[in-house]
Scaffold this active site. Structure first.
Site, PDB file in Angstrom:
ATOM      1  NE  ARG A  46      -4.229  -1.685   1.603  1.00 42.85           N
ATOM      2  CZ  ARG A  46      -5.715  -1.530   1.900  1.00 42.85           C
ATOM      3  NH1 ARG A  46      -5.400  -0.601   3.031  1.00 42.85           N
ATOM      4  NH2 ARG A  46      -6.248  -2.342   1.711  1.00 42.85           N
ATOM      5  CG  ASP A  83     -12.625   6.153   8.816  1.00 46.10           C
ATOM      6  OD1 ASP A  83     -13.422   5.495   9.651  1.00 46.10           O
ATOM      7  OD2 ASP A  83     -11.589   6.120   8.417  1.00 46.10           O
TER       8      ASP A  83
HETATM    9  C1  LIG Z   1     -13.211  -2.262   8.344  1.00 41.53           C
HETATM   10  S1  LIG Z   1     -14.503  -0.129   8.475  1.00 41.53           S
HETATM   11  C2  LIG Z   1     -14.930  -0.218   9.817  1.00 41.53           C
HETATM   12  C3  LIG Z   1     -17.080   0.902   9.242  1.00 41.53           C
HETATM   13  C4  LIG Z   1     -18.111   0.969   9.962  1.00 41.53           C
HETATM   14  N1  LIG Z   1     -17.586   0.962  11.588  1.00 41.53           N
HETATM   15  C5  LIG Z   1     -18.593  -0.818   9.592  1.00 41.53           C
HETATM   16  O1  LIG Z   1     -18.612  -1.935  10.393  1.00 41.53           O
HETATM   17  O2  LIG Z   1     -18.948  -1.039   8.905  1.00 41.53           O
HETATM   18  C6  LIG Z   1     -12.354  -0.020  10.386  1.00 41.53           C
HETATM   19  C7  LIG Z   1     -12.593   2.106   9.727  1.00 41.53           C
HETATM   20  O3  LIG Z   1     -11.667   1.940  10.815  1.00 41.53           O
HETATM   21  C8  LIG Z   1     -11.223   2.728  10.045  1.00 41.53           C
HETATM   22  N2  LIG Z   1      -9.958   3.672  11.731  1.00 41.53           N
HETATM   23  C9  LIG Z   1      -8.894   3.104  11.700  1.00 41.53           C
HETATM   24  N3  LIG Z   1      -8.006   3.074  12.693  1.00 41.53           N
HETATM   25  C10 LIG Z   1      -8.873   4.090  13.397  1.00 41.53           C
HETATM   26  C11 LIG Z   1      -8.720   5.282  14.509  1.00 41.53           C
HETATM   27  N4  LIG Z   1      -7.494   4.909  14.856  1.00 41.53           N
HETATM   28  N5  LIG Z   1      -9.461   6.103  14.557  1.00 41.53           N
HETATM   29  C12 LIG Z   1     -10.310   6.593  13.346  1.00 41.53           C
HETATM   30  N6  LIG Z   1     -11.691   5.609  12.323  1.00 41.53           N
HETATM   31  C13 LIG Z   1     -10.112   4.260  12.583  1.00 41.53           C
HETATM   32  C14 LIG Z   1     -10.688   3.163   8.981  1.00 41.53           C
HETATM   33  O4  LIG Z   1     -10.163   4.118   8.232  1.00 41.53           O
HETATM   34  C15 LIG Z   1     -11.430   2.574   9.155  1.00 41.53           C
HETATM   35  O5  LIG Z   1     -12.550   3.141   7.557  1.00 41.53           O
END
Ligand SMILES: C[S@@+](CC[C@H](N)C(=O)[O-])C[C@H]1O[C@@H](n2cnc3c(N)ncnc32)[C@H](O)[C@@H]1O
Length: 284
Positions: free
Chosen positions: A36, A147
């Protein structure tokens, strides 16, 4: 052939990422960072990951580059109406109780923490709208979606989605709350207005204070990327930001240590969480 990352470079980089965001890359995920970020090195005309680490941590562009990096390394998988049994519990049990408890203020605040491209907070908005029916106009509903990735929040703010985002959406919902335009699905304007998106890093526990108190917090499918120490930080934050009678939903395959702040309440396909004090009061 992309640019190879040595084990030492991987170790250094994952430490920086963890310190900044709480996201933990285990040994077997070196290839994720390598692939990535490889294209980013090429864009920057950097020869190796050591130079990239220096660029990331020492140059004048640190803040921007961290953002760029999080846009690339986060896993943003999501969809509308993801894990419907859990959402049914929200709509049919938690929401009616909450509407009754808040009937004097007619104000409801929901946090979709780590919301990716917005499918989760918009789903919650649709559920609340459907549940309130004609009463919707009398209520002030605020849903905050946050996010760490700016890229996904830009998509969220457009409210325009592909078929892939709609793959778990019931047909009736598609008809009622979306307009189809060729290959695209446009979310209803009324639903769009219910959600406000903010860039926020869950590592920043105190920064979450700016959001105020929420009645329900959804934080699904992100704890899997965190270790216990980061989960504890996030749980403390949720405890600070959740109303005494509020409810926390996490992903159905995730878990948190519950002893101090939260008690697990069994629901369809797993648990939701209530503050320990509220549970003690219920039991008394
Ligand atoms: C797999 S998605 C989940 C989206 C949604 N909550 C769902 O369950 O469908 C995980 C998200 O967490 C965000 N993320 C990861 N680490 C984070 C952090 N430290 N603070 C805020 N967001 C974070 C990522 O950018 C990503 O968009």
């Amino acid at each position: 052939m992309g640019i190879a990352m040595s084990d030492k470079q991987f170790g250094d980089l994952r430490k920086i990422i963890y310190t900044r965001s709480g996201i933990h890359f285990p040994d077997n995920k070196k290839y994720v960072l390598e692939s990535r970020l490889g294209s980013r090195l090429q864009e920057l005309e950097l020869e190796n990951f050591e130079d990239y680490i220096a660029f990331l941590t020492m140059g004048p562009y640190q803040q921007d580059e961290f953002q760029e990096m999080f846009n690339r390394i986060t896993i943003n998988e999501t969809s509308f109406f993801r894990n419907e049994p859990q959402l049914d519990v929200f709509e049919k049990q938690v929401l009616p109780e909450l509407l009754e408890a808040r009937k004097s203020t007619k104000r409801l605040r929901i946090w979709s923490a780590a919301c990716s491209s917005g499918e989760e907070p918009y789903t919650l908005a649709i559920q609340i709208h459907r549940c309130l029916g004609l009463r919707a106009a009398d209520w002030k509903i605020e849903i905050v979606g946050c996010d760490i990735s700016e890229k996904v929040l830009e998509i969220a703010q457009t409210g325009v989605y592909t078929d892939y985002a709609m793959r778990t959406t019931p047909t009736l919902i598609k008809t009622r709350y979306f307009k189809q335009d060729g290959q695209q699905w446009l979310i209803d304007e009324q639903i769009k207005k219910m959600v406000n998106f903010q860039l926020h890093n869950l590592k920043d526990r105190l920064g979450a204070k700016r959001f105020g108190t929420f009645d329900v917090i959804f934080c699904r499918n992100v704890m899997i990327y965190f270790d216990d120490a980061m989960k504890d930080t996030v749980v403390q934050c949720f405890s600070d930001q959740l109303a005494a009678d509020g409810t926390l939903f996490i992903g159905h395959s995730e878990n948190i240590r519950t002893s101090n702040q939260f008690a697990a309440m069994p629901i369809a396909q797993g648990f939701c969480y209530r503050k320990v004090k509220a549970v003690t009061k219920l039991a008394a």
